[in-house]
Structures are given as structure tokens and as C-alpha cells.
Design a protein around this motif. Structure first.
Motif, PDB file in Angstrom:
ATOM      1  N   VAL A 283       0.830  -1.210   0.000  1.00  0.00           N
ATOM      2  CA  VAL A 283       0.000   0.000   0.000  1.00  0.00           C
ATOM      3  C   VAL A 283       0.865   1.262   0.000  1.00  0.00           C
ATOM      4  O   VAL A 283       2.061   1.203   0.344  1.00  0.00           O
ATOM      5  CB  VAL A 283      -0.947   0.053   1.226  1.00  0.00           C
ATOM      6  N   SER A 284       0.278   2.394  -0.390  1.00  0.00           N
ATOM      7  CA  SER A 284       1.008   3.666  -0.379  1.00  0.00           C
ATOM      8  C   SER A 284       1.274   4.085   1.069  1.00  0.00           C
ATOM      9  O   SER A 284       0.607   3.588   1.994  1.00  0.00           O
ATOM     10  CB  SER A 284       0.161   4.742  -1.063  1.00  0.00           C
TER      11      SER A 284
ATOM     12  N   ASP B 297      -1.884   5.351   2.638  1.00  0.00           N
ATOM     13  CA  ASP B 297      -2.827   4.302   3.061  1.00  0.00           C
ATOM     14  C   ASP B 297      -2.310   3.563   4.301  1.00  0.00           C
ATOM     15  O   ASP B 297      -3.091   3.142   5.156  1.00  0.00           O
ATOM     16  CB  ASP B 297      -3.081   3.315   1.922  1.00  0.00           C
TER      17      ASP B 297
ATOM     18  N   GLY C 255      -5.466  -0.913  -1.122  1.00  0.00           N
ATOM     19  CA  GLY C 255      -5.960   0.469  -1.046  1.00  0.00           C
ATOM     20  C   GLY C 255      -7.003   0.597   0.055  1.00  0.00           C
ATOM     21  O   GLY C 255      -7.778  -0.331   0.301  1.00  0.00           O
TER      22      GLY C 255
END
Ligand code: 4AD
Ligand code: MG
Length: 417
Positions: free
Chosen positions: A38-39, A42, A77
Motif C-alpha cells: 500500500v502507499s 494508506d 488500497g
């Protein structure tokens, strides 16, 4: 890419992995958030998630034996729809019955309640299916009434535009009206009893499944009840396996509930109770404690046939061959649960009926419409009433009936939601 949405039940953090138990209408799903998937943004969202936050996750499914449903959701996400306030009032593992009543609006989100009310919904669906399949017409009875059905002691009085009125105790008398139109009728409606006692099986408001049929006798009534209950148990066993497992009720036990159910007479029941060491005589009442003794060794419901008329409401017909005994039948659930339903043949002798109405201290004038049914085309008939809450209580193997319904109404409960 798939999505899953719901509410955070639990969050466990293990360094670069966060596990979320996500709760939604399907139950609980394990969701895995790996930092590398995930980023950064996130990942921070995942870290701040609180219990009961509503979220939408994007990702995909992966088979995982250790997950509750054999698969887990791998997240890449996160969208937070609402970050829930902390602390969540029901955040602990165990809560007292009082807290669960006061916070009922939140408690009903819990897994156990989710399972119970899903079973209850299936009980209702299967009941309706049974009556439709067997040619019964569903009728809608009134809730506000002006006459007692089950004695004066448990009536809730209301002020109906200055006329004294009550909340209904049973729709039976109205079903009796409707058999002259459709012969076989049923209804599902709330009933009310001002029961000033706290027991594990009494509510002040309960959902009442009632049926009535022209030409029906006691034997046919028992066949109807055992077929209906078996149909309900089979449907629940087939459709609610996940829920039953959560409630520690083995579906096999429900599949064994098949006709015929054992029939024992009132006199046989008294004899059995005496053998069990109960101080009881013919002519005495068989109450909840006695029902516990009669049913605790059974795996299937039993019928208790006949009961002294002196304890029964005015509408109960006297057994032909046993004076002083009513043509009634109680359906007792096994495993100590006891009475689920009461039914029987209805008195059709007009003089006896009027005398019995007077005997209960009521004015026959108020029952003129009911007495008319014995004047114009009277027929032998029978019916029964079964408490949906009681049935849920037994099928889900619960301790207390308050857990069989989302918003129980009990005697002196404190805060009501
Ligand atoms: O035994 P009851 O009082 O019988 C009648 O009301 C009849 N008029 C029914 C009929 O023949 N149509 O109530 C029927 C069932 C009980 O066996 C029980 O399952 C449920 O209704 N019941 C209650 N459930 C929860 N809390 C209470 N206080 C209940 N009172 C009755
Ligand atoms: Mg009863």
C-alpha cells in the motif's frame, strides 16, 4: 481489483503487517495490509483505524486455511468512510447483561447477535413458507383491542380516545373470526403481556405466530405443529450453518427434529414428575420448573396433551371423555426449554362459553361479537400460538430470552432502547 466494505471489528499490528477483522453482513473477514502493498498514505490510514470505523478496502482474495472462512482479503488500497470515536463503548471482550441492554443499539452489531437474529429471520421466513405451502391465508389482526384473551392479570391498559382499551395478548379471537371466511388462517403479530416477573422466558412484548383452522381437531393440530416446527428446524439447519456454529448449536440436532413428536397426557406428566421426586398431584399446575424436568432428557419436542380447565381461559373446550379437563396441547421444547406453543380445540357450546366468560369476571356483552361466531354457522375448530422469541431462544440454545430479540421489553429493565 475487488472491493470489500464494512466495519473494523479488530485490528492487530505486527510490524509491517496489519490484520483487520472486517465485519459486514456476511460475517467477519480477515483482511491483510502489508506495508509493501500500500502507499505510505494508506499505511498511515491503516495505523489510525479504530474499532467500528467504516471503511472500503481494495484488493483481492487469497485462500488461507487459518482465516475464519478459509480465505482472506489482501489489501492494496484503503478508504476511511468514517473514523469511529474512541473508546468504543463495547470495546471489551465481555460485557455485563446490563451494559448489553443499555448499549443495545451498538450491541446488535456483535457477532453473536448477528448470528441469532439471522437465525430468527430464517425462522420467520420458513414459517411463512410453511403456511403458504399449506394453503393458509395470512391475516392482519389489530393490536389495540377491547377484550382480554388470556385473562385480566397481564393486560396492558391504554387510553384509546377516552375508551378503555388494551394491547393485544393474542390474536386468536380475531383468527377465529376469519376461519369463517378462509377456513385456514394464520398471522404473525406482536402480543403483549404485563408479566410482573423476571424469568428467563418471559417478555412483555413478543412476536406471536398463530394459526386457526375450521374443522380441525386436537390430533390434526398436533400434526400441523410438528410439521411446522420440523420445517423450521430443517430450514435453519440448512441455511444457517455459519451462524449455528458460532452459537454452538450442532445443525444435526435440528435435522433430527422430525415428526412424530412424543405425546404425553397431563396425567402421565404428573406421574413422571412424581417419579422424579417432585411434590405434585393430579390437579396441580405444571409450570416452568416442571417443564424443565419433563424435557431436559429429550432431544425432540414433546406434546403435553390435556390440562385442567380451571387454569385455562374461557375459550378452551372441555375434553369429551374427561370432565374438568381442557382439550389443549402445549408444545414443549427439549433440553429443558419447555413451552413453545399452546393450542387446542375451542368451546363451541354457547351456554358453556358465556358461563366461562362470566367465570373469568368478564362481561359477556363485551364479547358479543365472539359469541356471535357460535350463533351463525358454528364449526368445530382449533388453533395454536407459538412465541417466535421462545423458538429462537431454544433453537439458538440461549440462556435468556432477552437475547432472542434485538430490543427486548422486560419488567423493569431500566433504560429502554
Ligand atoms: O400460551 P399462550 O398464552 O396462549 C395463547 O395466547 C393462545 N391464545 C394462543 C392460541 O391458541 N392462538 O401463548 C402462546 C405462546 C406461548 O406458548 C409462548 O411461546 C408465547 O406465546 N408467550 C410468550 N413468549 C414470551 N414472553 C411471554 N410473556 C409470553 N407469553 C406467551
Ligand atoms: Mg401457554
Amino acid at each position: 481489483m475487488e472491493t470489500i466494505r464494512g466495519w473494523v471489528l479488530k485490528k492487530r499490528e505486527h510490524g509491517n503487517i496489519i490484520f483487520i477483522d472486517l465485519r459486514n453482513r456476511d460475517g467477519v473477514t480477515q483482511c491483510v495490509i502489508r506495508r509493501e502493498n500500500v502507499s505510505n498514505e494508506d499505511w498511515s490510514k491503516a495505523e489510525e483505524l479504530t474499532q467500528e470505523s467504516s471503511i472500503i478496502l481494495r484488493g483481492g482474495w487469497r485462500l488461507e486455511d487459518r482465516a475464519p472462512r478459509g480465505r482472506e482479503f489482501v489489501v492494496n488500497g484503503i478508504e476511511i468512510v468514517h473514523l469511529a470515536e474512541t473508546p468504543y463503548p463495547l470495546g471489551k471482550k465481555e460485557h455485563s447483561p446490563e451494559t448489553l441492554m443499555e448499549k443495545r443499539h451498538l450491541a446488535v452489531r456483535g457477532q453473536r447477535y448477528q448470528a441469532i437474529f439471522r437465525v430468527r429471520s430464517e425462522i420467520l421466513r420458513a414459517s411463512r413458507e410453511y403456511f403458504i405451502n399449506n394453503g393458509y391465508v395470512e391475516v392482519s389482526p389489530p393490536i389495540i383491542v377491547t377484550t382480554a384473551c388470556e385473562g385480566g392479570a397481564t393486560l396492558f391498559k391504554i387510553d384509546y380516545f377516552d375508551i378503555p382499551a388494551y394491547l393485544t395478548q393474542s390474536s386468536q379471537l380475531y383468527l377465529e373470526i376469519m376461519i369463517f371466511t378462509y377456513e385456514k388462517v394464520w398471522c404473525l403479530a406482536p402480543s403483549f403481556r404485563a408479566e410482573k416477573s423476571r424469568t428467563r422466558r418471559h417478555l412483555a412484548e413478543f412476536w406471536h405466530l398463530e394459526a386457526e383452522a375450521a374443522w380441525m381437531n386436537l390430533d390434526e393440530l398436533m400434526k400441523l405443529e410438528e410439521e411446522l416446527v420440523s420445517h423450521i428446524c430443517r430450514s435453519v439447519a440448512e441455511k444457517c450453518q455459519y451462524e449455528l456454529k458460532l452459537l454452538n448449536r450442532n445443525p444435526e440436532e435440528l435435522l433430527e427434529i422430525e415428526p412424530p413428536f412424543k405425546r404425553i397426557s397431563y396425567e402421565e406428566a404428573i406421574m413422571e414428575l412424581k417419579r422424579e421426586g417432585v411434590n405434585i398431584e393430579i390437579g396441580d399446575e405444571i409450570g416452568g420448573d416442571e417443564e424443565y424436568i419433563l424435557t431436559k432428557k429429550h432431544n425432540k419436542p414433546i406434546f403435553l396433551v390435556g390440562y385442567p380447565l380451571k387454569y385455562k381461559p374461557f375459550y378452551v373446550k372441555e375434553l369429551k371423555d374427561k370432565s374438568g379437563m381442557g382439550a389443549t396441547v402445549d408444545l414443549l421444547a427439549p433440553e429443558g426449554y419447555g413451552e413453545m406453543a399452546t393450542g387446542g380445540e375451542r368451546e363451541d357450546n354457547i351456554e358453556k362459553l358465556i358461563e366461562r366468560i362470566r367465570g373469568e369476571g368478564f362481561d359477556p356483552e363485551n364479547y358479543d361479537w365472539y359469541i356471535d361466531l357460535r350463533r351463525y354457522g358454528s364449526v368445530p375448530h382449533a388453533g395454536f400460538g407459538m412465541g417466535i422469541d421462545r423458538l429462537t431462544w431454544w433453537i439458538c440454545k440461549l440462556d435468556h430470552i432477552r437475547d432472542a430479540t434485538p430490543f427486548p421489553r422486560l419488567y423493569r429493565t431500566g433504560k429502554m432502547i
